[in-house]
Motif scaffolding. Structure first.
Motif, short mmCIF file in Angstrom:
data_model
loop_
_atom_site.label_atom_id
_atom_site.label_comp_id
_atom_site.label_asym_id
_atom_site.label_seq_id
_atom_site.Cartn_x
_atom_site.Cartn_y
_atom_site.Cartn_z
N PHE A 171 0.84 -1.22 0.00
CA PHE A 171 0.00 0.00 0.00
C PHE A 171 0.87 1.26 0.00
O PHE A 171 0.55 2.25 -0.64
CB PHE A 171 -0.95 0.01 1.20
N ALA A 172 2.01 1.17 0.74
CA ALA A 172 2.91 2.32 0.78
C ALA A 172 3.51 2.59 -0.61
O ALA A 172 3.57 3.73 -1.06
CB ALA A 172 4.03 2.06 1.81
N LYS A 173 3.87 1.50 -1.29
CA LYS A 173 4.46 1.63 -2.65
C LYS A 173 3.47 2.27 -3.61
O LYS A 173 3.82 3.03 -4.50
CB LYS A 173 4.82 0.24 -3.18
N MET A 174 2.17 1.94 -3.38
CA MET A 174 1.11 2.41 -4.27
C MET A 174 1.13 3.94 -4.40
O MET A 174 0.84 4.51 -5.44
CB MET A 174 -0.22 1.93 -3.71
N LYS A 175 1.52 4.59 -3.24
CA LYS A 175 1.52 6.06 -3.24
C LYS A 175 2.45 6.63 -4.32
O LYS A 175 2.23 7.70 -4.86
CB LYS A 175 1.95 6.59 -1.87
N GLU A 176 3.50 5.85 -4.62
CA GLU A 176 4.45 6.33 -5.64
C GLU A 176 4.01 6.00 -7.05
O GLU A 176 4.56 6.50 -8.03
CB GLU A 176 5.85 5.72 -5.42
N ALA A 177 3.01 5.18 -7.19
CA ALA A 177 2.56 4.79 -8.53
C ALA A 177 1.83 5.97 -9.21
O ALA A 177 1.32 6.84 -8.53
CB ALA A 177 1.61 3.59 -8.42
N PRO A 178 1.80 5.97 -10.54
CA PRO A 178 1.08 7.03 -11.27
C PRO A 178 -0.40 7.03 -10.84
O PRO A 178 -0.97 5.97 -10.58
CB PRO A 178 1.20 6.62 -12.73
N ASN A 179 -0.96 8.22 -10.75
CA ASN A 179 -2.33 8.37 -10.25
C ASN A 179 -3.35 7.48 -10.94
O ASN A 179 -4.21 6.89 -10.29
CB ASN A 179 -2.79 9.84 -10.37
N GLU A 180 -3.22 7.40 -12.29
CA GLU A 180 -4.25 6.65 -13.02
C GLU A 180 -4.18 5.14 -12.71
O GLU A 180 -5.12 4.40 -12.95
CB GLU A 180 -4.17 6.90 -14.55
N GLN A 181 -3.04 4.67 -12.17
CA GLN A 181 -2.94 3.22 -11.82
C GLN A 181 -3.39 2.93 -10.38
O GLN A 181 -3.62 1.78 -10.00
CB GLN A 181 -1.50 2.75 -11.98
#
Ligand code: DAH
Length: 330
Positions: free
Chosen positions: A35-45
């Motif tokens: 979930f923490a990594k998700m924050k760095e993912a591009p918004n649309e993903q």
């Protein structure tokens, strides 16, 4: 994430499963990290990643719960296997009791007469002079009273010296025909190898219309009874005297120790006396108000039977409560 599913499938112990659960759901667990990594993912993903993670989250928690139940079941079964008791194994610590030889003999006697249709009656051990003596044709000062060394409370009350008073009580309480036995404890002032102050007797009484009861009837049942108790022995009737019967007899069996050739137990006579009997004396019927009847009676000592059957030399040993003696009769 796939590896975590495999880990759950492979785990074999509840405690290891708990470590895996913490590895997934703990603060530093893989889900928190993802979930923490998700924050760095591009918004649309982000939405798609979150959806996928949430779906893993619920799938993994279901899978852990199911696995836990399964493992607990296995562990319970294993524990039950390990702790199983063989309930068919013999115990070495408990011992079974047994009937006292006197009671066992009494039961055998009662069983015989019950099968012959005799009812079982009992009476009080503390008796009065009338039932124990007077009604049995033993008036006051009759010399035959000396045959029975009586324990008196006072002139009128005593410890019964025989079970014959139960005859009197039964006749007074019922009407002929009568067919009864009376087993029970009796008391006499006596103490030696073959006498104790308390012992047991079985009394028998049969009453029917006048002329219907003969000495032959008495002889038949006593012979059959003695064969039942002692097996293949000879039986003889010897004329004798009892105040309550006329004629009276004492009954002997051929000595079961020497088979009649003569030994210490039978005082070299070849015979053992085992009971008393006779045709009920008319005075006894008068005492209870019976008219136009005939009957026979008999009485025996249970200890004497038990001593002969079990070859016990000293009667007193039966009442000392020595466990080593009693254990032999188990
Ligand atoms: N009452 C007698 C006794 O104690 C035993 C006995 C003998 C009883 C003869 C009887 C009988 O009924 O007929 O020695």
């Amino acid at each position: 994430m796939k590896e975590w599913y495999e880990k759950i499938d492979a785990v074999e112990r509840v405690s290891d499963l708990e470590a895996i659960r913490i590895g997934i759901f703990g603060k530093k667990g893989v889900l928190a990290a993802e979930f923490a990594k998700m924050k760095e993912a591009p918004n649309e993903q982000k939405a798609a990643i979150a959806k996928a993670l949430n779906s893993h989250k619920s799938d993994l928690s279901v899978r852990i719960r199911e696995k836990k139940e399964l493992l607990q079941l296995h562990e319970l079964e294993a524990a039950m296997q390990a702790e199983a008791l063989d309930v068919t194994l013999y115990s070495t610590t408990s011992q079974s009791g047994s009937l006292h030889p006197v009671m066992e003999t009494m039961d055998r006697i009662v069983e015989y007469f019950s099968a012959m249709n005799f009812a079982v009656h009992t009476g009080p051990m503390i008796e009065d002079d009338f039932h124990n003596f007077e009604a049995l044709n033993l008036p006051k000062y009759h010399p035959a009273r000396d045959m029975q060394d009586t324990f008196y409370f006072h002139d009128e009350m005593l410890l019964r010296t025989h079970t014959s008073p139960v005859q009197i009580r039964t006749m007074l309480n019922s009407k002929p025909p009568i067919r009864m036995i009376a087993p029970g404890a009796v008391f006499r002032r006596d103490y030696d190898l073959t006498h104790t102050p308390m012992f047991h007797q079985v009394e028998g009484l049969l009453v029917d219309e006048a002329g219907r009861v003969s000495f032959a009837n008495l002889k038949f049942i006593l012979e059959d009874f003695l064969h039942h108790m002692f097996g293949d022995v000879a039986v003889r009737f010897r004329p004798s005297f009892f105040p309550f019967t006329e004629p009276s007899a004492e009954v002997d069996i051929s000595c079961i120790f020497c088979e009649g050739s003569g030994c210490r137990v039978c005082s070299k006579t070849g015979w053992l006396e085992v009971l008393g009997c006779g045709i009920v004396d008319a005075n006894v019927f008068d005492a209870v108000g019976y008219k136009d009847v005939s009957g026979y009676a008999f009485g025996l000592g249970v200890e004497r039977f038990a001593m002969l059957i079990h070859r016990i030399g000293d009667l007193r040993s039966l009442f000392e409560g020595d466990i080593r003696l009693l254990e032999q009769f188990r």
